[in-house]
Design an enzyme around this catalytic site. Structure first.
Site, short mmCIF file in Angstrom:
data_model
loop_
_atom_site.label_atom_id
_atom_site.label_comp_id
_atom_site.label_asym_id
_atom_site.label_seq_id
_atom_site.Cartn_x
_atom_site.Cartn_y
_atom_site.Cartn_z
N ASP A 1 49.33 41.20 36.74
CA ASP A 1 48.25 41.89 37.91
C ASP A 1 48.91 43.17 38.34
OD1 ASP A 1 46.19 40.32 39.95
OD2 ASP A 1 47.22 42.02 40.80
N GLY B 1 47.15 33.51 41.46
CA GLY B 1 47.67 32.53 40.60
C GLY B 1 46.99 31.09 40.38
N ALA C 1 46.02 37.88 37.44
CA ALA C 1 46.45 36.56 37.75
C ALA C 1 46.79 36.52 38.91
CB ALA C 1 47.59 36.26 36.84
N CYS D 1 33.84 36.52 40.31
CA CYS D 1 33.20 36.02 41.28
C CYS D 1 32.04 36.75 42.06
CB CYS D 1 34.30 35.27 42.16
SG CYS D 1 35.28 36.70 43.19
#
Ligand SMILES: C[S@@+](CC[C@H](N)C(=O)[O-])C[C@H]1O[C@@H](n2cnc3c(N)ncnc32)[C@H](O)[C@@H]1O
Length: 435
Positions: free
Chosen positions: A277, A258, A255, A376
């Site tokens: 996390d 955030g 996370a 990503c």
């Protein structure tokens, strides 16, 4: 970092940039030291320092490829090599007058203790300044990636490769996500325009705005009141892809800091949210962000420091978002140091970690629940191929096809590649657990 020169003179700005380039070459990420270094730079020079450092990193391998033929023998000296790349970058990609770029860079070479090699730097920079146009063409044509990365992308994206390499060299736009709990996107855009701030709505994200000029984000209208967050357009799609989650329990499995946690809370009235996390320091940013965005009291929220490879939920969850640790090759435009930091040997290690986290998180999902796998990365090994392996090993998993007019459909999931003026490289795959 000690960037004092071996002679008595105070190092100039170029010498300071070179010391930072060296720190990256030694394996440290920009995000781990850049803000500290910027504090040492006089306010008036900060923008220039930032531009020279990030610009040189962005063009690092392109600068390397065009400077190699200019050397009679290899320099074999990372500091002088960095001076050379920084000098060429200024001559070819900035408006700094050539005489200033050359003299400041040659001075930096001397200040860093390489008086004897400053002549080589001087001669090469003078030659580049005489033949600027030819060198600019060569710089633009170079793919600008380390060769292992280029080869992998060539294999994964043969058709898209030339455009992809060019796009990866660009500067990413400054994009924000409007906090719908405070203000609508159109209203916020109107208020920005009334202040003469050039901005436009994102084309894919329903909540995104691109700011056409940079600026100091905390000074922008509504920042303190939590009206918006900085977030890439393609990162904003995570929450758009998910089904309606009101009154559901949700785990944000990786996370910190955030970005997606906050977006989830802005959109849905969840019953319970766990932000997990393994990096306690990064998790502090989740608290800060939720605080500023005033999202703390709309849902029962647990922030948990734990390893997602082993963590077990008290109760199975309705939805899990797994924004997995990855090569981050999709965000090279924002983190140009990744070009130098990432190594080919990192990829199988990352793929194995993703696989382990994914398998563990799958066990925490209710039958009938959904998991959104995100990276990503623009490498298929972390995305489509990771999913192929997952579906082969999990017969209780069914893909929910993401029907969209963005990205590239993969055999599983959808891939977005970095687009000029738009979002970064992201991958999404939505999976439901058979009831
Ligand atoms: C892509 S980032 C997450 C970004 C975040 N979702 C957001 O939108 O702001 C990946 C995160 O995975 C975390 N991570 C890496 N390995 C992990 C592990 N074994 N268990 C839990 N978290 C892990 C990292 O600390 C990092 O914060």
């Amino acid at each position: 970092m000690n960037h004092k020169s071996s002679n008595a003179a105070e190092p100039n700005l170029r010498a300071h940039v070179v010391m930072c380039l060296l720190t990256v070459q030694q394996g440290k990420s920009l995000s781990s030291f850049l803000s500290r270094e910027l504090n040492d730079v006089p306010t008036r020079d900060r923008a220039l320092f930032h531009e020279l450092l990030l610009g040189t990193l962005r063009q690092w391998y392109a600068l390397k490829s065009i400077s190699l033929p200019l050397l009679v023998k290899p320099l074999d000296n990372p500091k002088v090599e960095s001076c050379l790349y920084l000098g060429i970058y200024q001559l070819l990609a900035t408006r700094i007058p050539a005489h200033a770029a050359i003299s400041e860079t040659v001075d930096a070479t001397k200040q860093l203790g390489f008086e004897s090699l400053s002549g080589v730097v001087n001669a090469i920079l003078r030659r580049v300044s005489r033949e600027t146009e030819a060198f600019q063409t060569a710089l633009a044509e170079a793919h600008g990636l380390p060769s292992w990365m280029f080869k992998r992308l060539k294999k994964d994206w043969p058709e898209q490769l030339p455009e992809l390499c060019q796009n990866l060299k660009q500067v990413a736009p400054l994009t924000i996500r409007v906090n719908q709990r405070h203000i609508g996107r159109d209203d916020y855009l109107e208020q920005l325009h009334a202040l003469d701030i050039a901005a436009h709505a994102c084309s894919i994200s329903e909540t995104g705005i691109v700011l056409d000029q940079g600026g100091h984000i905390p000074d922008l209208l509504g920042f303190e009141d939590g009206w918006f967050s900085v977030q890439d357009e393609h990162a904003q799609l995570a929450v758009q892809i998910l089904p309606e989650l009101n009154q559901k329990s949700l785990l944000d499995a990786c996370a910190a800091p955030g970005g997606k946690t906050a977006h989830l809370l802005e959109k849905f009235d969840l019953k319970h949210l766990i932000a997990l996390d393994n990096d306690a320091k990064r998790l502090e940013r989740v608290y800060e962000n939720l605080d500023r965005l005033q999202l703390n009291d709309c849902t029962e929220i647990d922030v948990v420091t734990a390893d997602a490879c082993t963590w077990v939920a008290d109760e199975a969850l309705d939805c899990i978002i797994l924004d997995a640790p990855c090569s981050a090759t999709g965000v090279l435009r924002r983190h140009p140091d990744i070009r130098l930091l990432r190594q080919t040997t990192d990829i199988p290690v990352t793929v194995a970690l993703q696989k382990q986290i994914l398998a563990q998180m799958w066990q925490q999902l209710k039958p009938g629940g959904v998991l959104l796998y995100i990276t990503c990365s623009i490498f298929k090994a972390e995305n489509e191929q990771q999913m192929q392996a997952f579906f082969a090993e999990h017969t209780d998993a069914t893909e929910i096809k993401i029907e969209a007019d963005w990205g590239i459909e993969q055999c599983h999931g959808r891939q977005l590649l970095p687009q000029p003026g738009q979002g970064d490289g992201f991958y999404y795959c939505l999976i439901s657990k058979n009831a």
